[in-house]
Design a protein around this motif. Structure first.
Motif, PDB file in Angstrom:
ATOM      1  N   MET A   1     -13.360  21.790 -16.561  1.00 37.15           N
ATOM      2  CA  MET A   1     -12.268  22.413 -15.823  1.00 37.15           C
ATOM      3  C   MET A   1     -11.077  22.648 -16.744  1.00 37.15           C
ATOM      4  N   THR A   2     -10.233  23.583 -16.380  1.00 37.38           N
ATOM      5  CA  THR A   2      -8.974  23.804 -17.097  1.00 37.38           C
ATOM      6  C   THR A   2      -7.979  22.717 -16.698  1.00 37.38           C
ATOM      7  N   ALA A   3      -6.853  22.705 -17.380  1.00 40.84           N
ATOM      8  CA  ALA A   3      -5.804  21.738 -17.035  1.00 40.84           C
ATOM      9  C   ALA A   3      -5.344  21.944 -15.600  1.00 40.84           C
ATOM     10  N   LEU A   4      -5.135  23.197 -15.226  1.00 39.75           N
ATOM     11  CA  LEU A   4      -4.682  23.501 -13.871  1.00 39.75           C
ATOM     12  C   LEU A   4      -5.719  23.063 -12.837  1.00 39.75           C
ATOM     13  N   GLU A   5      -6.997  23.317 -13.120  1.00 40.05           N
ATOM     14  CA  GLU A   5      -8.055  22.931 -12.170  1.00 40.05           C
ATOM     15  C   GLU A   5      -8.160  21.415 -12.060  1.00 40.05           C
ATOM     16  N   ASN A   6      -7.978  20.705 -13.166  1.00 43.12           N
ATOM     17  CA  ASN A   6      -7.980  19.249 -13.118  1.00 43.12           C
ATOM     18  C   ASN A   6      -6.882  18.735 -12.199  1.00 43.12           C
ATOM     19  N   LEU A   7      -5.676  19.282 -12.354  1.00 38.50           N
ATOM     20  CA  LEU A   7      -4.565  18.827 -11.521  1.00 38.50           C
ATOM     21  C   LEU A   7      -4.776  19.183 -10.058  1.00 38.50           C
ATOM     22  N   GLU A   8      -5.315  20.363  -9.802  1.00 40.22           N
ATOM     23  CA  GLU A   8      -5.561  20.768  -8.423  1.00 40.22           C
ATOM     24  C   GLU A   8      -6.575  19.835  -7.755  1.00 40.22           C
ATOM     25  N   THR A   9      -7.623  19.455  -8.507  1.00 39.34           N
ATOM     26  CA  THR A   9      -8.636  18.540  -7.970  1.00 39.34           C
ATOM     27  C   THR A   9      -8.016  17.184  -7.640  1.00 39.34           C
ATOM     28  N   HIS A  10      -7.215  16.653  -8.551  1.00 41.33           N
ATOM     29  CA  HIS A  10      -6.581  15.358  -8.307  1.00 41.33           C
ATOM     30  C   HIS A  10      -5.553  15.449  -7.177  1.00 41.33           C
TER      31      HIS A  10
ATOM     32  N   LEU B   1      -7.588  15.273  -3.998  1.00 44.15           N
ATOM     33  CA  LEU B   1      -8.142  13.930  -3.802  1.00 44.15           C
ATOM     34  C   LEU B   1      -7.096  12.945  -3.310  1.00 44.15           C
ATOM     35  N   ARG B   2      -5.862  13.137  -3.752  1.00 38.58           N
ATOM     36  CA  ARG B   2      -4.789  12.204  -3.392  1.00 38.58           C
ATOM     37  C   ARG B   2      -3.969  12.677  -2.203  1.00 38.58           C
ATOM     38  N   GLY B   3      -4.306  13.839  -1.675  1.00 42.20           N
ATOM     39  CA  GLY B   3      -3.626  14.327  -0.485  1.00 42.20           C
ATOM     40  C   GLY B   3      -2.170  14.681  -0.699  1.00 42.20           C
TER      41      GLY B   3
ATOM     42  N   LEU C   1       1.685  13.554 -10.972  1.00 42.99           N
ATOM     43  CA  LEU C   1       1.579  14.303  -9.723  1.00 42.99           C
ATOM     44  C   LEU C   1       2.194  13.504  -8.581  1.00 42.99           C
ATOM     45  N   GLY C   2       2.966  14.146  -7.770  1.00 50.23           N
ATOM     46  CA  GLY C   2       3.594  13.446  -6.650  1.00 50.23           C
ATOM     47  C   GLY C   2       4.922  12.810  -7.000  1.00 50.23           C
ATOM     48  N   ASP C   3       5.459  13.115  -8.185  1.00 45.12           N
ATOM     49  CA  ASP C   3       6.781  12.618  -8.600  1.00 45.12           C
ATOM     50  C   ASP C   3       6.922  11.106  -8.446  1.00 45.12           C
TER      51      ASP C   3
ATOM     52  N   SER D   1       0.829  -1.205   0.000  1.00 44.85           N
ATOM     53  CA  SER D   1       0.000   0.000   0.000  1.00 44.85           C
ATOM     54  C   SER D   1       0.862   1.254   0.000  1.00 44.85           C
ATOM     55  N   GLU D   2       1.942   1.245   0.775  1.00 45.25           N
ATOM     56  CA  GLU D   2       2.866   2.386   0.804  1.00 45.25           C
ATOM     57  C   GLU D   2       3.643   2.490  -0.507  1.00 45.25           C
ATOM     58  N   ALA D   3       4.039   1.345  -1.043  1.00 47.33           N
ATOM     59  CA  ALA D   3       4.815   1.342  -2.288  1.00 47.33           C
ATOM     60  C   ALA D   3       4.005   1.896  -3.450  1.00 47.33           C
ATOM     61  N   ARG D   4       2.702   1.659  -3.435  1.00 47.50           N
ATOM     62  CA  ARG D   4       1.856   2.150  -4.538  1.00 47.50           C
ATOM     63  C   ARG D   4       1.777   3.674  -4.582  1.00 47.50           C
ATOM     64  N   LYS D   5       2.143   4.330  -3.498  1.00 41.92           N
ATOM     65  CA  LYS D   5       2.192   5.788  -3.507  1.00 41.92           C
ATOM     66  C   LYS D   5       3.339   6.298  -4.379  1.00 41.92           C
ATOM     67  N   ARG D   6       4.250   5.410  -4.714  1.00 44.64           N
ATOM     68  CA  ARG D   6       5.386   5.771  -5.567  1.00 44.64           C
ATOM     69  C   ARG D   6       5.108   5.467  -7.041  1.00 44.64           C
ATOM     70  N   ILE D   7       3.835   5.130  -7.335  1.00 43.99           N
ATOM     71  CA  ILE D   7       3.425   4.770  -8.696  1.00 43.99           C
ATOM     72  C   ILE D   7       2.471   5.824  -9.248  1.00 43.99           C
ATOM     73  N   GLY D   8       2.620   6.138 -10.532  1.00 41.91           N
ATOM     74  CA  GLY D   8       1.634   6.914 -11.274  1.00 41.91           C
ATOM     75  C   GLY D   8       1.096   6.043 -12.395  1.00 41.91           C
ATOM     76  N   SER D   9      -0.183   6.200 -12.743  1.00 39.19           N
ATOM     77  CA  SER D   9      -0.734   5.302 -13.762  1.00 39.19           C
ATOM     78  C   SER D   9      -1.829   5.966 -14.588  1.00 39.19           C
ATOM     79  N   ILE D  10      -1.917   5.514 -15.840  1.00 40.61           N
ATOM     80  CA  ILE D  10      -3.075   5.782 -16.696  1.00 40.61           C
ATOM     81  C   ILE D  10      -3.609   4.426 -17.108  1.00 40.61           C
ATOM     82  N   ILE D  11      -4.783   4.092 -16.605  1.00 39.32           N
ATOM     83  CA  ILE D  11      -5.407   2.816 -16.925  1.00 39.32           C
ATOM     84  C   ILE D  11      -6.716   3.112 -17.632  1.00 39.32           C
TER      85      ILE D  11
END
Length: 305
Positions: A93-102, A105-107, A149-151, A74-84
């Motif tokens: 929303m704009t691109a910036l607003e989309n990223l801010e919302t996500h 949501l992901r803290g 997001l979240g590197d 569960s902790e390791a998955r925080k180091r993953i980014g995905s498009i499924i």
């Protein structure tokens, strides 16, 4: 610290009586771009969903960054980014607003990552343009921005070039190469577009009907797909001397059955046949051989397309 970002051990997934995955042993090293290849329904998306935590295996287990316990995963998955499948975008929303919302949501703490990520994918100048008015390529890049997001250290992409025009495919490819090269992000990319993966991947995994048939590096694959002139003459030793002397070729092999594989002059075979004939050799067989990428994968899955 593990040298592998992902390992699976006898990973199995059964739906009713059907195997979506059957005892899959996969390994992806840090820094790789891993091309995951298979037909629709071969098991690619099932494996990706298990790695991402969206599904559970019926048997076997996975390791992420060397961790395999449930809490550690569960902790390791925080180091993953995905498009499924399709990126989850808010069209009004704009691109910036989309990223801010996500981000919320992901803290993910701090807003600095938003401008940084938009710049990384080339969407920093979209301003107040709503996502519903984006081109498909821009939407794919925004989806990638959300995944970044979240590197993350590990990026999982399921058919990221689906529906893109040729220019969009090139842009996505170059962006992924840059992320891998400059940011050190390991990438798992699932696709059935073999020609595109061949320009991108450093390693490959071939899956068919839920079973991982083969894993190999790009160099190993290129060796298997290398083109050559297949030559059979009445005197292989003399032919080798002509190839080495008259043609100044060093890249050839004399096989145990006396045939010769010449990896040079593939585009100018006439020069070879002229030199062999001039030396008094009788040419019995002379033809270009070698598989292209698609032919190799097709042969590995038993000729099915």
């Amino acid at each position: 610290m593990s040298e592998y970002v992902l390992k699976s051990n006898h990973l199995t997934k059964v739906y009713k009586q059907d195997y979506a995955l059957h005892r899959v042993n996969m390994s992806i090293r840090k820094g790789a771009i891993y091309g995951f290849i298979g037909q629709n329904g071969a098991g690619k998306s099932t494996l990706i969903r298990i790695v991402s935590g969206l599904a559970s295996p019926s048997d076997g287990f996975i390791e992420l960054f060397g961790k395999k316990d449930a809490q550690d995963l569960s902790e390791a998955r925080k180091r993953i980014g995905s498009i499924i499948e399709s990126p989850a975008l808010y069209p009004n929303m704009t691109a910036l607003e989309n990223l801010e919302t996500h981000r919320l949501l992901r803290g993910i703490p701090g807003k600095a990552c938003i401008e940084k990520t938009l710049t990384l994918v080339g969407l920093q100048h979209t301003g107040r343009k709503k996502t519903k008015n984006f081109s498909l390529g821009m939407k794919q890049r925004l989806g990638l921005a959300i995944a970044l997001l979240g590197d993350p250290e590990f990026l999982i992409l399921d058919e990221p070039t689906n529906g893109l025009d040729p220019m969009g495919v090139v842009e996505m490819r170059e962006l992924l190469k840059k992320l891998n090269r400059e940011n050190g992000i390991t990438i798992l990319i699932s696709s059935h577009i073999l020609s595109e993966l061949h320009l991108l991947a450093t390693h490959y995994g071939i899956i068919h009907k839920g079973e991982l048939l083969e894993q190999l590096s790009a160099n190993e694959l290129n060796g298997k797909c290398q083109h050559y002139l297949h030559i059979k003459v009445n005197d292989a030793a003399k032919a080798a001397a002509v190839i080495e002397g008259e043609l100044a070729a060093a890249e050839f092999e004399v096989m145990p059955d006396g045939t010769i594989k010449l990896y040079q002059y593939v585009d100018t075979p006439g020069k070879v046949s002229v030199a062999l004939t001039a030396a008094g050799l009788v040419i019995e067989q002379f033809m270009p051989m070698g598989e292209d990428l698609e032919a190799y994968f097709t042969s590995r899955i038993g000729g099915e397309r």
